[in-house]
Motif scaffolding. Structure first.
Motif, mmCIF file in Angstrom:
data_model
loop_
_atom_site.group_PDB
_atom_site.id
_atom_site.type_symbol
_atom_site.label_atom_id
_atom_site.label_comp_id
_atom_site.label_asym_id
_atom_site.label_seq_id
_atom_site.Cartn_x
_atom_site.Cartn_y
_atom_site.Cartn_z
ATOM 1 N N ILE A 67 0.260 -1.156 0.078
ATOM 2 C CA ILE A 67 -0.260 -0.330 -0.219
ATOM 3 C C ILE A 67 0.777 0.941 0.247
ATOM 4 O O ILE A 67 1.934 1.506 1.010
ATOM 5 N N SER A 69 -0.590 4.383 -0.850
ATOM 6 C CA SER A 69 -1.379 5.293 0.496
ATOM 7 C C SER A 69 -2.657 4.964 -0.334
ATOM 8 O O SER A 69 -2.642 3.448 -0.531
ATOM 9 N N TRP A 70 -3.656 5.270 0.850
ATOM 10 C CA TRP A 70 -5.000 4.913 0.823
ATOM 11 C C TRP A 70 -5.831 5.989 1.470
ATOM 12 O O TRP A 70 -5.478 7.109 2.172
ATOM 13 N N CYS A 71 -7.040 6.112 1.750
ATOM 14 C CA CYS A 71 -8.855 6.696 2.183
ATOM 15 C C CYS A 71 -9.521 5.851 2.546
ATOM 16 O O CYS A 71 -9.514 5.044 1.398
ATOM 17 N N THR A 72 -9.847 6.287 3.147
ATOM 18 C CA THR A 72 -11.894 5.741 2.851
ATOM 19 C C THR A 72 -12.493 6.851 2.687
ATOM 20 O O THR A 72 -12.613 8.133 2.336
ATOM 21 N N GLN A 88 -12.497 1.937 1.235
ATOM 22 C CA GLN A 88 -10.519 1.795 1.686
ATOM 23 C C GLN A 88 -10.522 1.503 0.291
ATOM 24 O O GLN A 88 -10.331 0.821 -0.539
ATOM 25 N N VAL A 90 -7.504 2.348 -2.109
ATOM 26 C CA VAL A 90 -6.051 2.083 -2.080
ATOM 27 C C VAL A 90 -5.326 2.604 -3.486
ATOM 28 O O VAL A 90 -4.746 1.811 -4.187
ATOM 29 N N TYR A 91 -3.586 2.801 -3.147
ATOM 30 C CA TYR A 91 -2.713 2.985 -3.895
ATOM 31 C C TYR A 91 -2.464 1.813 -4.176
ATOM 32 O O TYR A 91 -1.334 2.502 -2.892
ATOM 33 N N ILE A 101 -4.401 1.546 -8.609
ATOM 34 C CA ILE A 101 -5.564 2.852 -7.867
ATOM 35 C C ILE A 101 -6.699 1.647 -7.541
ATOM 36 O O ILE A 101 -7.087 0.597 -8.706
ATOM 37 N N LEU A 104 -9.958 -1.698 -1.539
ATOM 38 C CA LEU A 104 -9.491 -3.204 -0.486
ATOM 39 C C LEU A 104 -10.505 -3.959 -0.410
ATOM 40 O O LEU A 104 -11.475 -3.350 -0.010
ATOM 41 N N PRO A 111 -6.108 0.616 7.188
ATOM 42 C CA PRO A 111 -4.890 -0.117 6.504
ATOM 43 C C PRO A 111 -3.642 0.680 6.480
ATOM 44 O O PRO A 111 -3.952 1.951 6.776
#
Ligand code: ZN
Length: 139
Positions: A67, A69-72, A88, A90-91, A101, A104, A111
């Motif tokens: 991972i 980067s990630w964001c919700t 989520q 995920v990059y 990209i 998840l 993550p």
């Protein structure tokens, strides 16, 4: 389910990206590999972004990565996805180099950047399968 009845957004399958979608349907992550410099690339492109060669082939890659980067995602931009938030994004930095990209699969929570993930393949409609990543044990 028929693709026409599937309410969520799907990209068009084109002659250029068809090997990618065929790979997902076969349970493989396939990327273009430059014939000149050997680098894999994602997304598909007519020219290598590193050396500008137009010669490439499609190859199955490991699907392993970390991972980056990630964001919700909480925002419901499309009604068809309303039942999936929060999820989520995920990059993922693949072992072969490219950043991809995706989402998840199936595990709420936070993550961690640098965590190992692997590709999983989720059939969704017709012959369409989408790529997701999982932190669980590889199949
Ligand atoms: Zn190249």
């Amino acid at each position: 389910m028929d693709v026409a009845a599937y309410a969520k957004l799907l990209p068009d399958i084109t002659p250029r990206n068809k090997p990618y979608w065929d790979g997902l349907a076969a349970g493989e992550l396939r990327l273009q590999k430059c014939a000149a410099c050997g680098r894999h690339r994602f997304p598909d492109a007519p020219l290598c972004p590193e050396c500008l060669s137009g010669e490439s082939s499609w190859e199955a890659v490991s699907g392993a990565g970390t991972i980056w980067s990630w964001c919700t995602m909480h925002q419901k931009y499309f009604a068809a996805f309303a039942d999936e938030v929060p999820y989520q994004l995920v990059y993922v930095r693949l072992a072969e180099g490219p950043l991809v990209i995706s989402v998840l699969a199936g595990e709420p929570g936070e993550p961690e950047i640098g965590r190992q993930v692997h590709a999983v393949f989720q059939p969704i409609a017709g012959d369409r399968t989408v790529l997701k990543f999982s932190t669980g044990a590889a199949a």
